[in-house]
Scaffold this motif. Structure first.
Motif, PDB file in Angstrom:
ATOM      1  N   GLN A   1       0.827  -1.203   0.000  1.00  0.00           N
ATOM      2  CA  GLN A   1       0.000   0.000   0.000  1.00  0.00           C
ATOM      3  C   GLN A   1       0.864   1.257   0.000  1.00  0.00           C
ATOM      4  O   GLN A   1       0.558   2.237  -0.696  1.00  0.00           O
ATOM      5  CB  GLN A   1      -0.940   0.000   1.199  1.00  0.00           C
ATOM      6  CG  GLN A   1      -2.016  -1.066   1.111  1.00  0.00           C
ATOM      7  CD  GLN A   1      -2.800  -1.215   2.405  1.00  0.00           C
ATOM      8  OE1 GLN A   1      -2.409  -0.708   3.458  1.00  0.00           O
ATOM      9  NE2 GLN A   1      -3.908  -1.930   2.327  1.00  0.00           N
ATOM     10  N   ALA A   2       1.945   1.245   0.758  1.00  0.00           N
ATOM     11  CA  ALA A   2       2.837   2.400   0.794  1.00  0.00           C
ATOM     12  C   ALA A   2       3.510   2.598  -0.565  1.00  0.00           C
ATOM     13  O   ALA A   2       3.710   3.737  -0.998  1.00  0.00           O
ATOM     14  CB  ALA A   2       3.881   2.226   1.892  1.00  0.00           C
TER      15      ALA A   2
ATOM     16  N   CYS B   1       4.308   8.166   2.589  1.00  0.00           N
ATOM     17  CA  CYS B   1       4.287   6.762   2.168  1.00  0.00           C
ATOM     18  C   CYS B   1       5.666   6.124   2.301  1.00  0.00           C
ATOM     19  O   CYS B   1       5.768   4.941   2.642  1.00  0.00           O
ATOM     20  CB  CYS B   1       3.768   6.646   0.746  1.00  0.00           C
ATOM     21  SG  CYS B   1       2.012   6.988   0.614  1.00  0.00           S
TER      22      CYS B   1
ATOM     23  N   GLY C   1       1.001   4.212  -2.782  1.00  0.00           N
ATOM     24  CA  GLY C   1       0.884   5.616  -2.387  1.00  0.00           C
ATOM     25  C   GLY C   1       2.072   6.441  -2.836  1.00  0.00           C
ATOM     26  O   GLY C   1       1.931   7.602  -3.225  1.00  0.00           O
ATOM     27  N   PHE C   2       3.269   5.842  -2.796  1.00  0.00           N
ATOM     28  CA  PHE C   2       4.469   6.537  -3.243  1.00  0.00           C
ATOM     29  C   PHE C   2       4.375   6.860  -4.731  1.00  0.00           C
ATOM     30  O   PHE C   2       4.719   7.959  -5.161  1.00  0.00           O
ATOM     31  CB  PHE C   2       5.705   5.680  -2.940  1.00  0.00           C
ATOM     32  CG  PHE C   2       7.004   6.371  -3.184  1.00  0.00           C
ATOM     33  CD1 PHE C   2       7.526   7.240  -2.244  1.00  0.00           C
ATOM     34  CD2 PHE C   2       7.717   6.171  -4.349  1.00  0.00           C
ATOM     35  CE1 PHE C   2       8.733   7.892  -2.453  1.00  0.00           C
ATOM     36  CE2 PHE C   2       8.915   6.810  -4.584  1.00  0.00           C
ATOM     37  CZ  PHE C   2       9.420   7.675  -3.629  1.00  0.00           C
TER      38      PHE C   2
ATOM     39  N   TRP D   1       6.043   5.359   6.000  1.00  0.00           N
ATOM     40  CA  TRP D   1       5.135   4.260   6.333  1.00  0.00           C
ATOM     41  C   TRP D   1       5.708   2.934   5.831  1.00  0.00           C
ATOM     42  O   TRP D   1       5.746   1.937   6.556  1.00  0.00           O
ATOM     43  CB  TRP D   1       3.774   4.553   5.736  1.00  0.00           C
ATOM     44  CG  TRP D   1       2.713   3.527   5.971  1.00  0.00           C
ATOM     45  CD1 TRP D   1       2.588   2.696   7.046  1.00  0.00           C
ATOM     46  CD2 TRP D   1       1.622   3.218   5.117  1.00  0.00           C
ATOM     47  NE1 TRP D   1       1.484   1.910   6.907  1.00  0.00           N
ATOM     48  CE2 TRP D   1       0.873   2.211   5.727  1.00  0.00           C
ATOM     49  CE3 TRP D   1       1.213   3.724   3.890  1.00  0.00           C
ATOM     50  CZ2 TRP D   1      -0.265   1.686   5.148  1.00  0.00           C
ATOM     51  CZ3 TRP D   1       0.067   3.189   3.329  1.00  0.00           C
ATOM     52  CH2 TRP D   1      -0.661   2.181   3.953  1.00  0.00           C
TER      53      TRP D   1
END
Length: 134
Positions: A44-45, A78, A48-49, A81
């Motif tokens: 997920q990170a 992100c 997001g990145f 995270w």
């Protein structure tokens, strides 16, 4: 300590009864491995990145500073995270974040065995003042 055969059979029976009674709950309990959760966080990170990079580039192309700043903030958040999740998956976890009291002792011993640069300078200065130059 391993379980005896009788204890293992009883545990298997309890597990099977739980699975038959509420398969959704049993499946959820089986999959609650923290590593799975952290790996999902890493994915997920990463997504997001990429979204952050897209916002940053879109802001630069459209000459919208606020969109670029938001993209940079999303990228940074992100990244942090994902690195936090990566550290936990790799085994750093809480133990790496909290140094133990035993770690300080060898450092103190090293300092006592090998004086620092300032101590050497002070020792040389003291010897010069006393007239004992080497």
């Amino acid at each position: 300590m391993p379980l005896s055969e009788h204890e293992q059979r009883m545990l298997d029976q309890i597990e099977q009864a739980l699975y038959n009674e509420d398969p959704k709950f049993a499946n959820t309990v089986r999959q609650t491995n923290p590593a799975v959760h952290y790996k999902r966080s890493i994915v997920q990170a990463s997504i997001g990145f990429v979204v952050g990079i897209s916002l940053l580039m879109g802001g630069a192309i459209l000459q919208q500073v606020i969109v670029g700043v938001i993209g940079f903030i999303v990228m940074l958040a992100c990244l942090l995270w994902g690195l936090n999740a990566w550290r936990r998956v790799a085994g750093g976890g809480e133990a790496a974040a909290q140094p133990q009291a035993n770690d300080a002792e060898p450092k103190q011993r090293r300092r006592q065995q090998r004086p620092g640069m300032m101590n050497r300078f002070e020792e040389r200065w003291r010897r010069r003042q006393e007239g004992d130059e080497r």
